[in-house]
Design a protein around this motif. Sequence first.
Motif, PDB file in Angstrom:
ATOM      1  N   ILE A 146      46.093 -17.622  14.064  1.00  0.00           N
ATOM      2  CA  ILE A 146      44.703 -18.071  13.926  1.00  0.00           C
ATOM      3  C   ILE A 146      43.819 -16.841  13.762  1.00  0.00           C
ATOM      4  N   ILE A 147      43.354 -16.616  12.542  1.00  0.00           N
ATOM      5  CA  ILE A 147      42.535 -15.444  12.220  1.00  0.00           C
ATOM      6  C   ILE A 147      41.208 -15.923  11.639  1.00  0.00           C
ATOM      7  N   LEU A 148      40.106 -15.448  12.209  1.00  0.00           N
ATOM      8  CA  LEU A 148      38.765 -15.769  11.726  1.00  0.00           C
ATOM      9  C   LEU A 148      38.164 -14.525  11.093  1.00  0.00           C
ATOM     10  N   ASN A 149      37.518 -14.706   9.927  1.00  0.00           N
ATOM     11  CA  ASN A 149      36.912 -13.556   9.270  1.00  0.00           C
ATOM     12  C   ASN A 149      35.632 -13.144   9.992  1.00  0.00           C
ATOM     13  N   ASN A 150      35.058 -12.066   9.531  1.00  0.00           N
ATOM     14  CA  ASN A 150      33.891 -11.494  10.210  1.00  0.00           C
ATOM     15  C   ASN A 150      32.616 -12.296  10.006  1.00  0.00           C
ATOM     16  N   ASN A 151      32.661 -13.371   9.222  1.00  0.00           N
ATOM     17  CA  ASN A 151      31.466 -14.191   9.022  1.00  0.00           C
ATOM     18  C   ASN A 151      31.174 -15.067  10.237  1.00  0.00           C
ATOM     19  N   TYR A 152      32.156 -15.215  11.111  1.00  0.00           N
ATOM     20  CA  TYR A 152      31.966 -16.071  12.278  1.00  0.00           C
ATOM     21  C   TYR A 152      31.495 -15.256  13.481  1.00  0.00           C
ATOM     22  N   VAL A 153      30.534 -15.810  14.203  1.00  0.00           N
ATOM     23  CA  VAL A 153      30.128 -15.248  15.488  1.00  0.00           C
ATOM     24  C   VAL A 153      31.051 -15.863  16.543  1.00  0.00           C
ATOM     25  N   LEU A 154      31.897 -15.053  17.118  1.00  0.00           N
ATOM     26  CA  LEU A 154      32.950 -15.573  17.980  1.00  0.00           C
ATOM     27  C   LEU A 154      32.413 -16.354  19.178  1.00  0.00           C
ATOM     28  N   SER A 155      31.257 -15.967  19.689  1.00  0.00           N
ATOM     29  CA  SER A 155      30.700 -16.658  20.854  1.00  0.00           C
ATOM     30  C   SER A 155      30.258 -18.076  20.523  1.00  0.00           C
ATOM     31  N   ASN A 156      30.138 -18.393  19.218  1.00  0.00           N
ATOM     32  CA  ASN A 156      29.723 -19.737  18.819  1.00  0.00           C
ATOM     33  C   ASN A 156      30.905 -20.651  18.507  1.00  0.00           C
ATOM     34  N   ILE A 157      32.113 -20.106  18.586  1.00  0.00           N
ATOM     35  CA  ILE A 157      33.300 -20.910  18.316  1.00  0.00           C
ATOM     36  C   ILE A 157      33.587 -21.817  19.510  1.00  0.00           C
ATOM     37  N   THR A 158      33.777 -23.089  19.243  1.00  0.00           N
ATOM     38  CA  THR A 158      34.171 -24.042  20.273  1.00  0.00           C
ATOM     39  C   THR A 158      35.461 -24.740  19.834  1.00  0.00           C
ATOM     40  N   VAL A 159      36.128 -25.341  20.779  1.00  0.00           N
ATOM     41  CA  VAL A 159      37.374 -26.055  20.507  1.00  0.00           C
ATOM     42  C   VAL A 159      37.262 -27.446  21.116  1.00  0.00           C
ATOM     43  N   ASP A 160      37.513 -28.476  20.301  1.00  0.00           N
ATOM     44  CA  ASP A 160      37.426 -29.837  20.819  1.00  0.00           C
ATOM     45  C   ASP A 160      38.735 -30.233  21.486  1.00  0.00           C
ATOM     46  N   LYS A 161      38.799 -31.451  22.002  1.00  0.00           N
ATOM     47  CA  LYS A 161      39.963 -31.892  22.766  1.00  0.00           C
ATOM     48  C   LYS A 161      41.228 -31.986  21.918  1.00  0.00           C
ATOM     49  N   ASP A 162      41.070 -32.080  20.589  1.00  0.00           N
ATOM     50  CA  ASP A 162      42.224 -32.133  19.694  1.00  0.00           C
ATOM     51  C   ASP A 162      42.692 -30.751  19.263  1.00  0.00           C
ATOM     52  N   ALA A 217      54.712 -40.095  16.726  1.00  0.00           N
ATOM     53  CA  ALA A 217      55.539 -40.825  17.692  1.00  0.00           C
ATOM     54  C   ALA A 217      55.371 -40.307  19.113  1.00  0.00           C
ATOM     55  N   VAL A 218      54.696 -39.155  19.279  1.00  0.00           N
ATOM     56  CA  VAL A 218      54.517 -38.582  20.611  1.00  0.00           C
ATOM     57  C   VAL A 218      53.083 -38.796  21.073  1.00  0.00           C
ATOM     58  N   GLU A 219      52.929 -38.804  22.373  1.00  0.00           N
ATOM     59  CA  GLU A 219      51.591 -38.940  22.952  1.00  0.00           C
ATOM     60  C   GLU A 219      50.848 -37.616  22.812  1.00  0.00           C
ATOM     61  N   LYS A 220      49.665 -37.657  22.236  1.00  0.00           N
ATOM     62  CA  LYS A 220      48.917 -36.438  21.957  1.00  0.00           C
ATOM     63  C   LYS A 220      48.391 -35.806  23.247  1.00  0.00           C
ATOM     64  N   SER A 221      48.457 -34.502  23.298  1.00  0.00           N
ATOM     65  CA  SER A 221      47.878 -33.758  24.407  1.00  0.00           C
ATOM     66  C   SER A 221      46.415 -33.449  24.111  1.00  0.00           C
ATOM     67  N   LYS A 222      45.686 -33.092  25.157  1.00  0.00           N
ATOM     68  CA  LYS A 222      44.280 -32.723  25.020  1.00  0.00           C
ATOM     69  C   LYS A 222      44.078 -31.281  25.455  1.00  0.00           C
ATOM     70  N   ILE A 223      43.130 -30.609  24.826  1.00  0.00           N
ATOM     71  CA  ILE A 223      42.794 -29.230  25.180  1.00  0.00           C
ATOM     72  C   ILE A 223      41.405 -29.202  25.815  1.00  0.00           C
ATOM     73  N   HIS A 224      41.294 -28.494  26.924  1.00  0.00           N
ATOM     74  CA  HIS A 224      40.010 -28.335  27.607  1.00  0.00           C
ATOM     75  C   HIS A 224      39.622 -26.858  27.548  1.00  0.00           C
ATOM     76  N   GLN A 225      38.497 -26.589  26.898  1.00  0.00           N
ATOM     77  CA  GLN A 225      38.006 -25.216  26.785  1.00  0.00           C
ATOM     78  C   GLN A 225      37.335 -24.791  28.091  1.00  0.00           C
ATOM     79  N   LYS A 226      37.453 -23.484  28.389  1.00  0.00           N
ATOM     80  CA  LYS A 226      36.886 -22.884  29.598  1.00  0.00           C
ATOM     81  C   LYS A 226      37.576 -23.406  30.862  1.00  0.00           C
ATOM     82  N   TYR A 227      38.828 -23.790  30.710  1.00  0.00           N
ATOM     83  CA  TYR A 227      39.675 -24.147  31.846  1.00  0.00           C
ATOM     84  C   TYR A 227      41.047 -23.522  31.647  1.00  0.00           C
ATOM     85  N   LEU A 228      41.728 -23.252  32.756  1.00  0.00           N
ATOM     86  CA  LEU A 228      43.110 -22.796  32.725  1.00  0.00           C
ATOM     87  C   LEU A 228      43.941 -23.718  33.610  1.00  0.00           C
ATOM     88  N   GLU A 229      45.206 -23.842  33.255  1.00  0.00           N
ATOM     89  CA  GLU A 229      46.112 -24.641  34.083  1.00  0.00           C
ATOM     90  C   GLU A 229      46.731 -23.747  35.141  1.00  0.00           C
TER      91      GLU A 229
END
Length: 271
Positions: A146-162, A217-229
């Motif tokens: 996963i590589i983002l170019n320099n056009n993105y402000v990294l602090s504005n990147i978010t990740v949804d549950k998918d 065929a598999v049950e989808k997992s969810k991702i929670h940002q700003k949390y660790l397991e």
Amino acid sequence: MVRSLWTAATGMVAQQTNIDTIANNLSNVNTQGYKTQVNEFKTLLYQTLQTRSTTANGETKPIGVQVGLGVRNSAISPIFKQGTPVASESETDFMIEGKGFFAVRGADNNIYYTRNGNFQFALANNGHMLSTTDGLPVLSSNGQPIILNNNYVLSNITVDKDGRLCYPDENNNAQPIGISIGLFQFNNPSGLNRLEGTLYSVSDASGPAINENTNNAVEKSKIHQKYLEGSNVQVVDEMVNMIVAQRAYELNSKAITTSDEMLQQANNLKR
């Protein structure tokens, strides 16, 4: 009598391995994504002293006489129970809710899997790459770093549950940018080979990795940002298991001492 010495010795060896496993669990109680491991035991071969026969009156005995020859460790299995969520201030910390694993590419170019979502953006060619704290690239659902170019402000990147990476549009609404963090499952996760750093590798027992993005065929997992397991180690349970293992070790040691004393008495009979 020699049989009892050997049998008790196998019990001491098995319980020593059990203590080693419990100690490893306790030492990793604060390791992100660590999964508790448990020992499984099985008996050794049985020696037949007498087969089913008849009594002095000619009546058939229902069972024979067999004596066990001890115990050994048959497996050390991880328990893939969901760990405790731990809140984080980092935007690149992620927790998986479900059966999925993150995929990373090792220095040997092989793919490994982990539940530890403690990631960060590292400098890469013409941009920033999402990586582990050891610098290993985190793979997308397409199996690419996963590589983002320099056009993105990294602090504005978010990740949804998918697992989709999103970036705000002109109206400041987060929109997917076409990259998703890869999530993978296994038919038998207990068969994965355990490596250092909470990494796992595929084995014949685990089966191939199943891409959640392409397999419905598999049950989808969810991702929670700003949390660790957190680790799923239960300290109280491990302490109880340690006491039980220690008592079992002492009992086997006592059996060896008793067998030795009986042998000494048998040797003294000729004197």
